[in-house]
Scaffold this motif. Structure first.
Motif, PDB file in Angstrom:
ATOM      1  N   PRO A  33       0.792  -1.351  -0.073  1.00 13.91           N
ATOM      2  CA  PRO A  33      -0.095   0.089  -0.010  1.00 13.91           C
ATOM      3  C   PRO A  33       0.828   1.409  -0.122  1.00 13.91           C
ATOM      4  O   PRO A  33       0.460   2.267  -0.603  1.00 13.91           O
ATOM      5  CB  PRO A  33      -0.860  -0.028   1.293  1.00 13.91           C
ATOM      6  CG  PRO A  33      -0.974  -1.649   1.431  1.00 13.91           C
ATOM      7  CD  PRO A  33       0.477  -2.282   0.951  1.00 13.91           C
ATOM      8  N   ALA A  34       1.772   1.355   0.758  1.00 12.76           N
ATOM      9  CA  ALA A  34       2.953   2.360   0.790  1.00 12.76           C
ATOM     10  C   ALA A  34       3.590   2.555  -0.744  1.00 12.76           C
ATOM     11  O   ALA A  34       3.449   3.941  -1.070  1.00 12.76           O
ATOM     12  CB  ALA A  34       3.871   2.433   1.806  1.00 12.76           C
ATOM     13  N   GLN A  36       2.457   1.797  -3.485  1.00 14.68           N
ATOM     14  CA  GLN A  36       1.311   2.343  -4.311  1.00 14.68           C
ATOM     15  C   GLN A  36       0.946   3.744  -3.996  1.00 14.68           C
ATOM     16  O   GLN A  36       0.951   4.419  -5.352  1.00 14.68           O
ATOM     17  CB  GLN A  36       0.123   1.569  -3.977  1.00 14.68           C
ATOM     18  CG  GLN A  36      -1.284   1.850  -5.081  1.00 14.68           C
ATOM     19  CD  GLN A  36      -2.362   1.224  -4.671  1.00 14.68           C
ATOM     20  OE1 GLN A  36      -2.513   0.245  -3.796  1.00 14.68           O
ATOM     21  NE2 GLN A  36      -3.359   1.269  -5.694  1.00 14.68           N
ATOM     22  N   ARG A  37       0.834   4.348  -2.988  1.00 10.27           N
ATOM     23  CA  ARG A  37       0.796   5.603  -2.796  1.00 10.27           C
ATOM     24  C   ARG A  37       1.913   6.481  -3.190  1.00 10.27           C
ATOM     25  O   ARG A  37       1.664   7.647  -3.766  1.00 10.27           O
ATOM     26  CB  ARG A  37       0.492   5.895  -1.461  1.00 10.27           C
ATOM     27  CG  ARG A  37      -0.887   5.549  -0.674  1.00 10.27           C
ATOM     28  CD  ARG A  37      -1.146   6.082   0.558  1.00 10.27           C
ATOM     29  NE  ARG A  37       0.062   5.492   1.471  1.00 10.27           N
ATOM     30  CZ  ARG A  37      -0.369   4.293   2.277  1.00 10.27           C
ATOM     31  NH1 ARG A  37      -1.155   3.713   2.058  1.00 10.27           N
ATOM     32  NH2 ARG A  37       0.867   4.130   2.976  1.00 10.27           N
ATOM     33  N   ASP A  38       3.144   6.067  -2.698  1.00 10.48           N
ATOM     34  CA  ASP A  38       4.467   6.883  -3.290  1.00 10.48           C
ATOM     35  C   ASP A  38       4.516   6.880  -4.693  1.00 10.48           C
ATOM     36  O   ASP A  38       5.169   7.990  -5.249  1.00 10.48           O
ATOM     37  CB  ASP A  38       5.625   6.268  -2.415  1.00 10.48           C
ATOM     38  CG  ASP A  38       6.704   6.929  -2.681  1.00 10.48           C
ATOM     39  OD1 ASP A  38       6.746   8.431  -2.399  1.00 10.48           O
ATOM     40  OD2 ASP A  38       7.857   6.220  -3.065  1.00 10.48           O
ATOM     41  N   HIS A  40       2.284   6.347  -7.029  1.00 11.77           N
ATOM     42  CA  HIS A  40       1.129   6.665  -7.804  1.00 11.77           C
ATOM     43  C   HIS A  40       0.845   5.462  -8.493  1.00 11.77           C
ATOM     44  O   HIS A  40       0.346   5.823  -9.886  1.00 11.77           O
ATOM     45  CB  HIS A  40       1.322   8.068  -8.412  1.00 11.77           C
ATOM     46  CG  HIS A  40       1.541   9.077  -7.457  1.00 11.77           C
ATOM     47  ND1 HIS A  40       0.800   9.580  -6.628  1.00 11.77           N
ATOM     48  CD2 HIS A  40       2.848   9.898  -7.453  1.00 11.77           C
ATOM     49  CE1 HIS A  40       1.722  10.737  -5.881  1.00 11.77           C
ATOM     50  NE2 HIS A  40       2.591  10.644  -6.680  1.00 11.77           N
ATOM     51  N   SER A  42      -1.434   2.094 -10.090  1.00 14.54           N
ATOM     52  CA  SER A  42      -2.643   1.168  -9.451  1.00 14.54           C
ATOM     53  C   SER A  42      -2.547  -0.010  -9.042  1.00 14.54           C
ATOM     54  O   SER A  42      -1.507  -0.460  -8.690  1.00 14.54           O
ATOM     55  CB  SER A  42      -3.162   0.982 -11.217  1.00 14.54           C
ATOM     56  OG  SER A  42      -2.393   0.119 -11.682  1.00 14.54           O
ATOM     57  N   TRP A 162       9.029   2.366   2.382  1.00 13.96           N
ATOM     58  CA  TRP A 162       8.883   1.090   1.721  1.00 13.96           C
ATOM     59  C   TRP A 162      10.143   0.758   0.830  1.00 13.96           C
ATOM     60  O   TRP A 162      10.601  -0.526   0.797  1.00 13.96           O
ATOM     61  CB  TRP A 162       7.834   1.136   0.641  1.00 13.96           C
ATOM     62  CG  TRP A 162       8.161   1.864  -0.472  1.00 13.96           C
ATOM     63  CD1 TRP A 162       7.520   3.260  -0.720  1.00 13.96           C
ATOM     64  CD2 TRP A 162       8.796   1.591  -1.856  1.00 13.96           C
ATOM     65  NE1 TRP A 162       8.142   3.933  -2.006  1.00 13.96           N
ATOM     66  CE2 TRP A 162       8.582   2.615  -2.624  1.00 13.96           C
ATOM     67  CE3 TRP A 162       9.575   0.539  -2.439  1.00 13.96           C
ATOM     68  CZ2 TRP A 162       9.357   2.889  -3.921  1.00 13.96           C
ATOM     69  CZ3 TRP A 162      10.142   0.765  -3.480  1.00 13.96           C
ATOM     70  CH2 TRP A 162      10.057   1.843  -4.572  1.00 13.96           C
TER      71      TRP A 162
END
Length: 478
Positions: A33-34, A36-38, A40, A42, A162
Motif C-alpha cells: 500500500p505504501a 502504491q501511494r508513493d 502513484h 494502480s 517502503w
C-alpha cells in the motif's frame, strides 16, 4: 578448511539464502500500500510486483537446478545471491512502478537460481543420516522468517518508508554470496546426467526448458489472476496455453536425447510421491490460510497486525515441528511421518470449518496449531525424501522440482478457495475484486474448508508410497 567447518558454512549459506527469499515475500505484502501511494501506481500494477516475481521464479526453478547440477551448486548459488542483492538495491532506488516491476522480474530470475542450490549444496555436503536435521534447521528458519516478515516489514515501512524493505536483504545476500565461494563442495559426479560418453558435456535441454518455463508461467499467471478476476476469456486462454505447452514439454521429454529433467528422476516413484504429498498439503494449507486471513481482516475487521497475531500459532508450530520431524523420520520413517502430518492438516481444516466465528475462538487457535504442526512436518518430510532420493548428479533439478511445487501449490490452493467461495456465496463484486458480504462469506467458509480438507486427503495415497524407513544414500548404492 576442515569438513565440519565446511558443512557449517554450507548450512549457514543455505539457511540464509532460503530466509532471504522467504522474508522478501512476506515483507512485501505489508509494504505494497505504501509503495502504491508513493509511486502513484494502480492496484493492478502493484499486484504485478508480486506476480512478475512469482512467474519468473516458478518458470525457471527447474532449469536453475539443472545449471547447478552441471556447473556446481555453490557457483550458481553465489550468482543468485549476488544478483538478488543487486536487484534489491536497484528496486530501492527505482524511480517509478515500471522499474519496480521490471526489477522484480529480474529479482525473480536470481531467486530461481539460488533456491534449488540451497538444497543441492546440502545434498553434496551432508551425509544422508545428517541431512534431515540440516533440512529441519532450514525449514525452522523459513518459518521464523515467515512469522517475522509482516512485523519487520510494517516497522520498516512505518519508520523508513517502503524502500527500506528492499535494502533489508542487500547486506546478508552479499555476505553469503561471497561466503559461498569459499565453500568447497564435491563437484557433480559423472554418472551420465551431466556428461556423456567420451567426456563431452551434455546439453542442458534448452528446448525443454523453454517449453516448461512457458507452461509454468501460463499456469502461475492463470492461478494468480483467477482469484482476482474469476473465470474470464483471459484465464481460459491461460489454462489452454498451459495445457498446450505442458503437453509439448512432455512429448519433448520423451524423445529428447538430453531431456531437461533426467528420466531417472521422473522414474523415481518415491520422489514423485513426495512431490505429490507436498502439492496436496501446500494447496490445502495456503487455501485455508487465505480463507482464515480474509475472515479475520474483512469479516471481523482486524488490522494486519492483529490478524497476524491470531495466525501466529501456525508459524510457531512450523518452527517447532521441523526438528521434531527430523527425529520422527529417523525413528518412524517418511511414510508414517507423512501420514500423521496429512492427518493433522486435514483435522485442522475440519476444526477451522466448524470453529466459532469470532476472533477469540479457541477452536480457531487450535486449528492453526494443527495446521502449522502438520504442514511443518510435511515440508521437512517431503524435502528430506526429495533430497535423499536424488543422486548428487540430480540434486539440483530435484530441488528445482520441489521448489516449483512450493510455488504452484499455494497459488492453486488460493484459486480453489476463491472459486469455491464464489460458487457458494452470492454477491461477488463484478469489478474484479473478490469481495463478499460477511454473511455470504461465513456461509461459504465451512464448505470451502471441507473441500480443502479433501484436497489434503488426496495426498494420502502418495504418502503411502513413501519409504517405510529412511532411505540409504543413493550414491552409496551405486
Amino acid at each position: 578448511m576442515r569438513p565440519g567447518r565446511q558443512r557449517h558454512l554450507t548450512l549457514t549459506c543455505s539457511v540464509t539464502g532460503a530466509v532471504i527469499v522467504a522474508l522478501d515475500g512476506t515483507v512485501l505484502t505489508i509494504t505494497q500500500p505504501a509503495l502504491q501511494r508513493d509511486l502513484h501506481a494502480s492496484f493492478a500494477q502493484v499486484q504485478w510486483t508480486s506476480t512478475g516475481y512469482l512467474i519468473a521464479v516458478a518458470a525457471l526453478l527447474v532449469l536453475a537446478g539443472r545449471l547447478g547440477d552441471r556447473y556446481g551448486h555453490r557457483e550458481v548459488f553465489a550468482a543468485g545471491t549476488l544478483g538478488f542483492a543487486a536487484t534489491s538495491a536497484a528496486i530501492a532506488l527505482a524511480p517509478d512502478i515500471g522499474w519496480v516491476i521490471g526489477l522484480r522480474v529480474a529479482q525473480g530470475i536470481f531467486g530461481a537460481l539460488l533456491q534449488p542450490a540451497t538444497l543441492g549444496m546440502l545434498r553434496a555436503a551432508f551425509p544422508t543420516d545428517r541431512l534431515p536435521m540440516a533440512i529441519a534447521v532450514r525449514s525452522s528458519a523459513i518459518g521464523l522468517a515467515a512469522a517475522a516478515g509482516p512485523l519487520v516489514g510494517g516497522a520498516l515501512t512505518a519508520h523508513f518508508g517502503w524502500r527500506s524493505v528492499f535494502l533489508l536483504n542487500v547486506a546478508p545476500a552479499l555476505a553469503i554470496g561471497v561466503a559461498a565461494l569459499a565453500v568447497r563442495v564435491p563437484a557433480p559426479r559423472s554418472t551420465g546426467t551431466g556428461t556423456k560418453a567420451g567426456g563431452r558435456t551434455a546439453r542442458l535441454g534448452l528446448t525443454g526448458a523453454c517449453l516448461l518455463a512457458s507452461a509454468l508461467a501460463c499456469l502461475v499467471h492463470t492461478l494468480v489472476e483467477l482469484p482476482r478476476t474469476g473465470w474470464t476469456v483471459g484465464t481460459a486462454l491461460g489454462l489452454t496455453a498451459t495445457v498446450a505447452a505442458g503437453g509439448a514439454f512432455v512429448q519433448h521429454q520423451r524423445v529428447a536425447t538430453h531431456p531437461l529433467i533426467p528420466r531417472q528422476v521422473l522414474a523415481s516413484r518415491t520422489l514423485t510421491a513426495a512431490l505429490a504429498v507436498l502439492l496436496a498439503a501446500s494447496a490445502a494449507m495456503f487455501g485455508a490460510l487465505f480463507v482464515g486471513s480474509y475472515f479475520l481482516q474483512e469479516v471481523l475487521a482486524l488490522d494486519p497486525l492483529q490478524s497476524g497475531l491470531r495466525v501466529l500459532p501456525l508459524a510457531v508450530m512450523m518452527v517447532v515441528a521441523a526438528p521434531v520431524t527430523a527425529v520422527l523420520l529417523r525413528r518412524q520413517g517418511p511414510r508414517r511421518t507423512a501420514l500423521a502430518a496429512m492427518a493433522l492438516v486435514s483435522l485442522g481444516m475440519v476444526l477451522l470449518a466448524g470453529a466459532e466465528r469470532s476472533a477469540a475462538s479457541p477452536a480457531m487457535a487450535g486449528a492453526f496449531l494443527l495446521l502449522g504442526a502438520g504442514f511443518g512436518t510435511v515440508m521437512v518430510t517431503a524435502t528430506a525424501v526429495v533430497v535423499q532420493q536424488a543422486s548428487a548428479d540430480d540434486a539440483g533439478v530435484s530441488g528445482g522440482l520441489k521448489q516449483t511445487i512450493v510455488n504452484i501449490g499455494p497459488a492453486l490452493g488460493i484459486a480453489l478457495a476463491t472459486t469455491s467461495i464464489t460458487l457458494v456465496a452470492p454477491g461477488l463484486a463484478g469489478d474484479g475484486a473478490a469481495r463478499w458480504t460477511a454473511a455470504a462469506f461465513g456461509g461459504a467458509m465451512g464448505p470451502t474448508l471441507l473441500l480443502l480438507a479433501g484436497v489434503a486427503a488426496l495426498g494420502v495415497p502418495a504418502a503411502l508410497r513413501l519409504p517405510s524407513r529412511a532411505a540409504a544414500d543413493p550414491v552409496s548404492r551405486t
